[in-house]
Write a protein that holds these residues in place. Sequence first.
Motif, PDB file in Angstrom:
ATOM      1  N   THR A  17       0.837  -0.965   0.030  1.00  0.00           N
ATOM      2  CA  THR A  17      -0.198  -0.003  -0.427  1.00  0.00           C
ATOM      3  C   THR A  17       1.097   1.454   0.161  1.00  0.00           C
ATOM      4  N   ARG A  18       2.495   0.714   0.644  1.00  0.00           N
ATOM      5  CA  ARG A  18       3.122   1.953   0.864  1.00  0.00           C
ATOM      6  C   ARG A  18       3.913   2.029  -0.348  1.00  0.00           C
ATOM      7  N   GLY A  19       4.935   2.924  -0.865  1.00  0.00           N
ATOM      8  CA  GLY A  19       6.036   2.616  -1.671  1.00  0.00           C
ATOM      9  C   GLY A  19       7.508   3.871  -1.235  1.00  0.00           C
ATOM     10  N   CYS A  20       8.234   4.342  -1.769  1.00  0.00           N
ATOM     11  CA  CYS A  20       9.308   4.892  -2.037  1.00  0.00           C
ATOM     12  C   CYS A  20       9.659   5.216   0.022  1.00  0.00           C
ATOM     13  N   THR A  21      10.005   4.461   0.300  1.00  0.00           N
ATOM     14  CA  THR A  21      10.079   4.811   2.252  1.00  0.00           C
ATOM     15  C   THR A  21      11.387   5.829   1.937  1.00  0.00           C
ATOM     16  N   ARG A  22      11.413   6.578   2.669  1.00  0.00           N
ATOM     17  CA  ARG A  22      12.558   7.273   2.750  1.00  0.00           C
ATOM     18  C   ARG A  22      12.994   7.562   4.730  1.00  0.00           C
ATOM     19  N   ARG A  23      13.646   7.767   4.966  1.00  0.00           N
ATOM     20  CA  ARG A  23      13.611   8.370   6.302  1.00  0.00           C
ATOM     21  C   ARG A  23      14.942   9.191   6.283  1.00  0.00           C
ATOM     22  N   VAL A  24      13.844  10.757   7.317  1.00  0.00           N
ATOM     23  CA  VAL A  24      14.884  12.122   7.426  1.00  0.00           C
ATOM     24  C   VAL A  24      16.233  11.726   7.828  1.00  0.00           C
ATOM     25  N   ALA A  25      17.384  12.013   6.698  1.00  0.00           N
ATOM     26  CA  ALA A  25      18.982  11.797   8.478  1.00  0.00           C
ATOM     27  C   ALA A  25      19.672  13.398   8.509  1.00  0.00           C
ATOM     28  N   LYS A  26      19.042  14.030   7.691  1.00  0.00           N
ATOM     29  CA  LYS A  26      19.781  15.327   8.084  1.00  0.00           C
ATOM     30  C   LYS A  26      19.436  16.031   9.785  1.00  0.00           C
ATOM     31  N   GLU A  27      20.539  15.860  10.080  1.00  0.00           N
ATOM     32  CA  GLU A  27      20.515  16.205  11.414  1.00  0.00           C
ATOM     33  C   GLU A  27      19.667  17.384  11.872  1.00  0.00           C
ATOM     34  N   GLY A  28      19.163  17.900  12.744  1.00  0.00           N
ATOM     35  CA  GLY A  28      17.544  19.267  12.557  1.00  0.00           C
ATOM     36  C   GLY A  28      16.249  18.965  11.675  1.00  0.00           C
ATOM     37  N   GLY A  29      16.972  17.995  10.838  1.00  0.00           N
ATOM     38  CA  GLY A  29      15.492  17.083  10.338  1.00  0.00           C
ATOM     39  C   GLY A  29      15.415  18.300   9.260  1.00  0.00           C
ATOM     40  N   ILE A  30      14.061  18.616   7.878  1.00  0.00           N
ATOM     41  CA  ILE A  30      13.958  18.828   6.943  1.00  0.00           C
ATOM     42  C   ILE A  30      12.295  19.446   6.678  1.00  0.00           C
TER      43      ILE A  30
END
Length: 175
Positions: free
Chosen positions: A92-105
């Motif tokens: 049901t979901r795709g293109c899973t990504r995890r935010v890696a940038k310190e402080g977020g985006i």
Amino acid sequence: MPDPRERTPAYLSYRLMLFSLAAVQTVSAATTHLLFDLYSYPPSASLIPELRDEVLEVLKEDGGNWTMRGLNKMVKLDSAIRESMRLSCFGTRGCTRRVAKEGGITLSNGLWVPNGTTLTTPQWSIHHDEDVYPQANEFIPFRFYDMAQAQESARKSMVTTSPEFLAFGHGKHAW
């Protein structure tokens, strides 16, 4: 620097086996879904011979050999496979990504997403959206073939990604 244990033969073998299993499983599932979709399509009595004729014609042109050039000429078969992958997607979901940038985006709409947050795309919802795919819950084997003909545009092959077709994900590294 990566963990040196990740470079041991045992660890590398484990990773290769895991990737091989994933590849075999997804190809098997996609093939099974395609067969179900093709044979449950009401006029399958005419669809199967039409696809077979296309394959035989291309093979005849290429001396009976399977080639990349030949596969690219099997536009109706490609469309049927692409449609099956759209309709009968694995998740049901795709293109899973995890935010890696310190402080977020901060996204373009101003929403801040903290580091470590997992984001995904609603693949099933996009593939079944009536605004994107009219009659979205029906298997229409030549949908992509007909769309390319109507737009007189370059045909997108089964492996071409877009924001509307996410069977293989999408992004800057997609083909």
